[in-house]
Each structure stands twice: as structure tokens, then as C-alpha cells.
Design a protein around this motif. Sequence first.
Motif, mmCIF file in Angstrom:
data_model
loop_
_atom_site.group_PDB
_atom_site.id
_atom_site.type_symbol
_atom_site.label_atom_id
_atom_site.label_comp_id
_atom_site.label_asym_id
_atom_site.label_seq_id
_atom_site.Cartn_x
_atom_site.Cartn_y
_atom_site.Cartn_z
ATOM 1 N N ASP A 147 49.248 8.471 -25.036
ATOM 2 C CA ASP A 147 48.881 9.750 -25.649
ATOM 3 C C ASP A 147 50.084 10.688 -25.715
ATOM 4 N N TYR A 148 51.260 10.147 -25.412
ATOM 5 C CA TYR A 148 52.516 10.912 -25.461
ATOM 6 C C TYR A 148 52.528 12.055 -24.449
ATOM 7 N N VAL A 149 52.057 11.747 -23.245
ATOM 8 C CA VAL A 149 52.041 12.709 -22.151
ATOM 9 C C VAL A 149 52.774 12.119 -20.953
ATOM 10 N N ASP A 150 53.642 12.923 -20.346
ATOM 11 C CA ASP A 150 54.268 12.563 -19.079
ATOM 12 C C ASP A 150 53.413 13.194 -17.984
ATOM 13 N N GLU A 151 52.741 12.358 -17.212
ATOM 14 C CA GLU A 151 51.803 12.861 -16.218
ATOM 15 C C GLU A 151 52.478 13.301 -14.926
ATOM 16 N N SER A 152 53.790 13.077 -14.805
ATOM 17 C CA SER A 152 54.494 13.396 -13.565
ATOM 18 C C SER A 152 55.422 14.602 -13.675
ATOM 19 N N ILE A 153 56.037 14.769 -14.832
ATOM 20 C CA ILE A 153 57.011 15.847 -15.024
ATOM 21 C C ILE A 153 56.477 16.789 -16.097
ATOM 22 N N PRO A 154 56.340 18.079 -15.800
ATOM 23 C CA PRO A 154 55.662 19.024 -16.711
ATOM 24 C C PRO A 154 56.564 19.488 -17.867
ATOM 25 N N TYR A 155 56.730 18.633 -18.861
ATOM 26 C CA TYR A 155 57.642 18.970 -19.945
ATOM 27 C C TYR A 155 57.164 20.151 -20.787
ATOM 28 N N ASP A 156 55.874 20.389 -20.837
ATOM 29 C CA ASP A 156 55.406 21.573 -21.556
ATOM 30 C C ASP A 156 55.957 22.835 -20.915
ATOM 31 N N GLU A 157 55.897 22.904 -19.585
ATOM 32 C CA GLU A 157 56.430 24.060 -18.862
ATOM 33 C C GLU A 157 57.955 24.105 -18.956
ATOM 34 N N ILE A 158 58.597 22.956 -18.867
ATOM 35 C CA ILE A 158 60.058 22.885 -18.966
ATOM 36 C C ILE A 158 60.535 23.425 -20.309
ATOM 37 N N VAL A 159 59.909 22.983 -21.392
ATOM 38 C CA VAL A 159 60.305 23.443 -22.723
ATOM 39 C C VAL A 159 60.041 24.939 -22.872
#
Length: 340
Positions: A269-281
Amino acid sequence: MTSKIKRGVSLYSFQNDTFDGTLTRDDCIRISCELGANGIEVIGEQSFWGWPECGVDNADIAAFHDSMKRYGGIGISHDFMLDYKRYKGRPMPFEEQVASVRKDIDFGALLGMKYIRALVSIAPEVLVAAAPYAEEKGIKILIEVHAPLHFDHPWIIRHAEAFEKSGSDALGFLPDMGMFLHAFPRVWKEKFMRLGVPKDIADYIVKAYEDRVLSEYVILGVQELGGTGPAIAMAETLRHNAAFEPKRMLDYMPRIHNIHGKFYEVNADYVDESIPYDEIVRVLNQGGYEGYICSEYEGNRWIEDAEEPDSVEQVRRQQVMLARLIGETETPALKTPLAA
């Protein structure tokens, strides 16, 4: 806010493929650029035969530039190592360390790179001494901020203070997103279970990480549950990883010029469940970051005992995820089928 973040790939992501000959360096550059990730980061030892011991053939350098031109690649970083313990019985003297860094500056410039990545173990005094030469060559030296270190660690603060005191803008930081590991990766847990960690102990460690329990207490808890060997090793990973806050990058943004997009798995589903890339971006956009996030896939080493890593697919998934997060409207896709 329109994001100015750009996408790239560290060819380190394809280490399995380049080692076994499945992909050539040209393949790796082509794949990255077809995915719209035209920022190319290399590790000399992986991508150039003979580096650093024997030098690199001029024809090989020319071939690299030909690949970059053909596919539209942009040179971002040469990731270098300073092996200050290379000589038996003595550490490398200071001046020799500086000379070694200058050699990598030359190599980075030869490859057309904007930056060279310094391992976090390199003393700030060495980088400060090499900075004037980097300025002459139009290169910036970026110290990698890598777990278990973080932006509030005394060693990183020491670098930051030395960089500011030097007054050189050729010194900066390259944060590795692995320091923002907010959840224990699935591939880590399954690898340790294949090594013999009982499920109840594995579940205990994952939950303890989720609850931010101090690693020493987790190790003690595992021992009390009867865990030995691999179970202790699994608990030990908590000493080297933590869920630091992405917002801490904001105070250092003027000297952050490249990002390692570390990841262990991006799901279907194109989600990284370990590293919060939404918050990072979100944080990077808030800080006005205009550089690259370069995919750095390291899930391969956690699954290669059970299955053949599909590094290309994992990089593709992360690039789709990143494209969506930075607001691109087209979905990255490979244009050229991989050879069977």
C-alpha cells in the motif's frame, strides 16, 4: 505549501544486485532515473572497481558520466569511509586522516558530486581541517547523523559547534532517517524468530519498543522470560535504535543538504510502517528543505536468509510513497523491463 523536496537513490540500495551481478551500475542509474529519482548517490567501493586502494580507471569514470548523461542522472553524493584503524598497531595520524578526506574530495569532484558523506565516527577537527580544500573543489562534507546518534547527542553537538566556529559553509549534516524508527520493523522480528526467538518473547520486545521501555530493562525482562542467544540479540537492537523526533532537524536545517531515506520495508500500500515519512516530509517542508531524499534500502539483509530480496521493487515502492508525500501527480514507474 508546495514541496521543493527532490527524489534520489543511493545505489547502496542495490548492494545485493550489484554484488551478485544481477544489476550493473548502469542498470542502477537507469532504474533510479526511470522512477524519477534522478539524484544519484554512490559508495565508491561498491560502484567503482579498485577504489580506494588501486584508483579508478579513467574509462570507468567516463562510463559513469555517460550513464548519468544518458538517463538524466544528477550527482548528489559520494559516501566515503575513513579507515583510521587500517594500520595494525597504530591509528592513522591526524594529517594522514585529513589527506585521506582530501582524496575523497577529489574523487567526489571527479564524479561530479555536490557532497561527500562522512561517517559519524570521524572527528570534527579532521573535517574542519579538510574544509578549505572542499571549498576549493566546490564540495560540501556532510557528517552522517545515524542511529544511535541523533541531533541532541554530545558527539553531534560537538560537530555542530566546530562547524560554526570554523565559519565554513562546506561543512554540514546528512541525517539518516533510521534515527526516527517509531516502530520495530516487521522484517526484523521475523528474522529473529527464524533464528529461534520464541513468539512470546518477540512480541514482548516489539511491545516494549512501542512503549519506549529502556533497553536495559527489556534485556533483563527477556532474560527473566528465559530468552538466550538470539532473543538477547533482538533485545539489544533497542540499544542502537530509537524513535527520535524529526522536528529536531529544524534547528540544523541551514546545514542539512542531503537526506538518507533509510527504510527496511515499504508495503504493497506504499506505506512504511516503521519510519514516519509523512511526519518527516512535513518537518522538511516546514524547514524549507530543497534537497534530495535518497532511498537507502536496508531490508535486504533481514530477509536474504529466507527469500531473494527484490531491491528494485522496494525502491520503487518507496519512490511512489515519497512522490505522493511531496505532492507529485504522476506515479513513478519503470519504463524498461528488467532482464529475466
